[in-house]
Design a protein around this motif. Structure first.
Motif, PDB file in Angstrom:
ATOM      1  N   TYR A 140     -67.179   8.018 -77.804  1.00 33.41           N
ATOM      2  CA  TYR A 140     -68.797   8.159 -78.633  1.00 33.41           C
ATOM      3  C   TYR A 140     -68.549   7.947 -80.045  1.00 33.41           C
ATOM      4  O   TYR A 140     -69.396   7.128 -80.809  1.00 33.41           O
ATOM      5  CB  TYR A 140     -69.027   9.548 -78.314  1.00 33.41           C
ATOM      6  N   LEU A 141     -67.193   8.367 -80.762  1.00 29.01           N
ATOM      7  CA  LEU A 141     -66.908   8.326 -82.109  1.00 29.01           C
ATOM      8  C   LEU A 141     -67.013   6.927 -82.602  1.00 29.01           C
ATOM      9  O   LEU A 141     -67.396   6.110 -83.454  1.00 29.01           O
ATOM     10  CB  LEU A 141     -66.189   8.953 -82.731  1.00 29.01           C
ATOM     11  N   PHE A 142     -66.199   5.840 -81.631  1.00 21.41           N
ATOM     12  CA  PHE A 142     -65.735   4.564 -81.905  1.00 21.41           C
ATOM     13  C   PHE A 142     -66.798   3.776 -81.667  1.00 21.41           C
ATOM     14  O   PHE A 142     -67.282   2.562 -82.095  1.00 21.41           O
ATOM     15  CB  PHE A 142     -64.571   4.169 -80.820  1.00 21.41           C
ATOM     16  N   ALA A 143     -67.937   4.345 -80.640  1.00 19.43           N
ATOM     17  CA  ALA A 143     -69.074   3.409 -80.349  1.00 19.43           C
ATOM     18  C   ALA A 143     -70.441   3.671 -81.307  1.00 19.43           C
ATOM     19  O   ALA A 143     -71.362   2.889 -81.434  1.00 19.43           O
ATOM     20  CB  ALA A 143     -69.483   3.565 -79.002  1.00 19.43           C
ATOM     21  N   HIS A 147     -75.473   3.962 -89.349  1.00 23.73           N
ATOM     22  CA  HIS A 147     -77.043   3.359 -89.751  1.00 23.73           C
ATOM     23  C   HIS A 147     -77.655   2.796 -88.489  1.00 23.73           C
ATOM     24  O   HIS A 147     -78.764   3.058 -88.510  1.00 23.73           O
ATOM     25  CB  HIS A 147     -76.863   2.382 -90.721  1.00 23.73           C
ATOM     26  N   ALA A 148     -76.970   2.763 -87.385  1.00 17.13           N
ATOM     27  CA  ALA A 148     -77.446   2.253 -86.270  1.00 17.13           C
ATOM     28  C   ALA A 148     -77.451   3.092 -85.199  1.00 17.13           C
ATOM     29  O   ALA A 148     -78.383   3.105 -83.996  1.00 17.13           O
ATOM     30  CB  ALA A 148     -77.135   0.928 -85.896  1.00 17.13           C
ATOM     31  N   GLY A 149     -76.834   4.030 -85.158  1.00 17.64           N
ATOM     32  CA  GLY A 149     -76.581   5.112 -84.217  1.00 17.64           C
ATOM     33  C   GLY A 149     -75.747   4.764 -82.841  1.00 17.64           C
ATOM     34  O   GLY A 149     -74.908   3.860 -83.143  1.00 17.64           O
ATOM     35  N   LEU A 150     -75.997   5.111 -81.847  1.00 17.43           N
ATOM     36  CA  LEU A 150     -75.137   4.939 -80.677  1.00 17.43           C
ATOM     37  C   LEU A 150     -75.507   3.815 -80.097  1.00 17.43           C
ATOM     38  O   LEU A 150     -76.794   3.362 -79.633  1.00 17.43           O
ATOM     39  CB  LEU A 150     -75.064   6.058 -79.637  1.00 17.43           C
ATOM     40  N   GLN A 151     -74.254   2.809 -80.121  1.00 14.64           N
ATOM     41  CA  GLN A 151     -74.847   1.327 -79.378  1.00 14.64           C
ATOM     42  C   GLN A 151     -74.367   1.467 -77.886  1.00 14.64           C
ATOM     43  O   GLN A 151     -72.991   1.584 -77.816  1.00 14.64           O
ATOM     44  CB  GLN A 151     -73.846   0.156 -80.165  1.00 14.64           C
ATOM     45  N   PRO A 152     -75.565   1.337 -76.937  1.00 12.20           N
ATOM     46  CA  PRO A 152     -74.956   1.410 -75.684  1.00 12.20           C
ATOM     47  C   PRO A 152     -73.826   0.398 -75.098  1.00 12.20           C
ATOM     48  O   PRO A 152     -73.141   0.560 -74.411  1.00 12.20           O
ATOM     49  CB  PRO A 152     -76.144   1.116 -75.023  1.00 12.20           C
ATOM     50  N   VAL A 153     -73.997  -0.793 -75.639  1.00 12.37           N
ATOM     51  CA  VAL A 153     -73.178  -1.855 -74.989  1.00 12.37           C
ATOM     52  C   VAL A 153     -71.860  -1.719 -75.449  1.00 12.37           C
ATOM     53  O   VAL A 153     -70.724  -1.838 -75.153  1.00 12.37           O
ATOM     54  CB  VAL A 153     -73.448  -3.245 -75.693  1.00 12.37           C
ATOM     55  N   VAL A 233     -88.150   6.520 -79.410  1.00 11.75           N
ATOM     56  CA  VAL A 233     -88.486   7.238 -80.622  1.00 11.75           C
ATOM     57  C   VAL A 233     -89.938   7.532 -80.630  1.00 11.75           C
ATOM     58  O   VAL A 233     -90.465   8.385 -81.134  1.00 11.75           O
ATOM     59  CB  VAL A 233     -87.645   6.409 -81.779  1.00 11.75           C
ATOM     60  N   GLY A 234     -90.726   6.292 -80.391  1.00 10.66           N
ATOM     61  CA  GLY A 234     -92.233   6.413 -80.574  1.00 10.66           C
ATOM     62  C   GLY A 234     -92.872   7.656 -79.718  1.00 10.66           C
ATOM     63  O   GLY A 234     -93.993   7.819 -80.261  1.00 10.66           O
ATOM     64  N   VAL A 235     -92.237   7.878 -78.694  1.00 10.85           N
ATOM     65  CA  VAL A 235     -92.920   8.913 -77.929  1.00 10.85           C
ATOM     66  C   VAL A 235     -92.024  10.472 -77.967  1.00 10.85           C
ATOM     67  O   VAL A 235     -92.420  11.457 -77.473  1.00 10.85           O
ATOM     68  CB  VAL A 235     -92.916   8.638 -76.349  1.00 10.85           C
ATOM     69  N   GLY A 236     -91.380  10.419 -79.062  1.00 15.08           N
ATOM     70  CA  GLY A 236     -90.811  11.797 -79.647  1.00 15.08           C
ATOM     71  C   GLY A 236     -89.514  12.072 -79.105  1.00 15.08           C
ATOM     72  O   GLY A 236     -88.948  13.194 -79.258  1.00 15.08           O
ATOM     73  N   VAL A 237     -88.690  11.111 -78.370  1.00  9.69           N
ATOM     74  CA  VAL A 237     -87.315  11.608 -78.034  1.00  9.69           C
ATOM     75  C   VAL A 237     -86.201  11.380 -79.127  1.00  9.69           C
ATOM     76  O   VAL A 237     -86.301  10.644 -79.660  1.00  9.69           O
ATOM     77  CB  VAL A 237     -87.039  10.587 -76.929  1.00  9.69           C
ATOM     78  N   SER A 238     -85.334  12.602 -78.952  1.00  8.29           N
ATOM     79  CA  SER A 238     -84.488  12.598 -80.064  1.00  8.29           C
ATOM     80  C   SER A 238     -83.250  11.934 -79.451  1.00  8.29           C
ATOM     81  O   SER A 238     -82.464  12.539 -78.458  1.00  8.29           O
ATOM     82  CB  SER A 238     -84.131  14.093 -80.554  1.00  8.29           C
ATOM     83  N   LEU A 239     -83.074  10.631 -79.845  1.00  5.63           N
ATOM     84  CA  LEU A 239     -82.152   9.709 -78.933  1.00  5.63           C
ATOM     85  C   LEU A 239     -80.680  10.296 -79.029  1.00  5.63           C
ATOM     86  O   LEU A 239     -80.113  10.462 -77.869  1.00  5.63           O
ATOM     87  CB  LEU A 239     -82.156   8.251 -79.754  1.00  5.63           C
ATOM     88  N   THR A 240     -80.180  10.731 -80.186  1.00  5.23           N
ATOM     89  CA  THR A 240     -78.833  11.115 -80.335  1.00  5.23           C
ATOM     90  C   THR A 240     -78.645  12.490 -79.493  1.00  5.23           C
ATOM     91  O   THR A 240     -77.671  12.707 -78.708  1.00  5.23           O
ATOM     92  CB  THR A 240     -78.230  11.314 -81.693  1.00  5.23           C
TER      93      THR A 240
END
Length: 336
Positions: A140-143, A147-153, A233-240
């Protein structure tokens, strides 16, 4: 809103899968190195069998079948979570390093810690969870980008790299271990179902009893995480927050499964794909189907493996890999 016709279709598929699992379990109870007559299975189940029949069924055959069923369900659920969270159809706990992290934890515990036979079955899932959690935290830390958050790929690619590195660590551990312990770890790496006593069932079942309802409760969040970040994010989900919680659930499921069933890949890859093909991509619909498919796949693989080569049989992990590896290549080519 989910169409009523689709809900009816899902329920029919679930009933068909339950029937298929029961048939496979029934077939598996009679097959193996010590044969049991199918005509004697029901009397033995209800306490009217001979000592030998009772021993073979309740002390040898049934615990193994139940363990493979639960482990397959856990791996399928973990794979379903990972594919939605990472938005990658190739995500699987065995492919992105979670199983390898759990394996290194189990190997270190088995090689260097004093083992108490009474508590071993209950401690092992926690040890595997610790190893998988540490590995997942590093992935998780490496991914993660500030500024961009977690990158799935990036998460998947980092996980693949960690899986390869941890496999190397496992080889180093094996090279310095006693012959008896090397044999155990080698069987574990091949996906040989080794936790075949009732205590291992009681150690694994609570994880599923808690996490299956929890993941189904989070199904709507998984639907949103599988979409674009801007939509979520637009519907209020806290992504992280949601990704962390759900990744933690996937880690717990995968670690608890591989701690008693060995290193088994591809179940978490195939089961969600088959379920989505049957009922569509909504997590509320396909997760229950994927869980049952995962359990059936591993029970079937173990039943086949036990009866291909006598007396020790072929590890379930190898049987699954013989099916899963070509399927993985097919999916990879399809995405390219």
């Amino acid at each position: 809103m989910i169409r009523p016709a689709l809900i009816r279709k899902q329920r029919i598929i679930l009933l068909a899968l339950v029937a298929l699992i029961l048939l496979t379990v029934f077939a598996g109870m009679g097959l193996g190195y010590s044969k049991l007559s199918y005509g004697r299975l029901l009397p033995t189940l209800f306490g009217h069998g001979t000592f030998k029949e009772h021993f073979v069924l309740f002390d040898v055959r049934l615990p193994r079948i139940i363990i493979t069923l639960l482990a397959g369900m856990a791996l399928a659920l973990a794979g379903s979570i990972l594919q939605s969270v990472t938005r990658n159809d190739l995500a699987d706990p065995g492919i992105i390093g979670i199983n390898s992290g759990a394996g290194v934890g189990v190997a270190l515990f088995f090689l260097f810690m004093p083992i108490d036979a009474g508590s071993f079955a209950y401690v092992l899932p926690m040890v595997a969870f610790g190893g998988a959690l540490l590995t997942s935290a590093l992935i998780y830390l490496f991914a993660y980008k500030r500024h961009a958050g977690l990158q799935p790929v990036r998460l998947v690619l980092t996980g693949v790299g960690f899986a390869m590195a941890l496999d190397g660590v496992m080889i180093v551990l094996i090279s310095s271990a006693d012959r008896e312990k090397v044999d155990f770890i080698s069987k574990w790496l091949a996906g040989s179902i080794w936790g075949t006593d009732w205590p291992f069932i009681w150690a694994l079942a609570p994880w599923l009893a808690v996490l299956i309802p929890f993941v189904l409760y989070k199904a709507n969040k998984l639907n949103l995480l599988a979409m674009d970040d801007a939509v979520a994010v637009g519907v209020g989900v806290s992504l992280t927050k949601e990704r962390l919680v759900l990744l933690l659930a996937a880690v717990a499921l995968a670690a608890s499964a591989v701690s008693v069933a060995g290193s088994i890949a591809f179940v978490g890859l195939m089961a969600p794909h088959i379920a989505k093909a049957l009922v569509g991509p909504r997590n509320q619909l396909f997760i229950p189907v994927a869980v049952l498919i995962g359990g059936w796949l591993l029970v079937s693989a173990d039943t086949i493996g036990r009866n291909v080569v006598d007396p020790s049989g072929l590890p379930a992990g190898i049987v699954v890999a013989l099916i899963g590896a070509p399927y993985f290549v097919y999916l990879l080519l399809k995405k390219i």
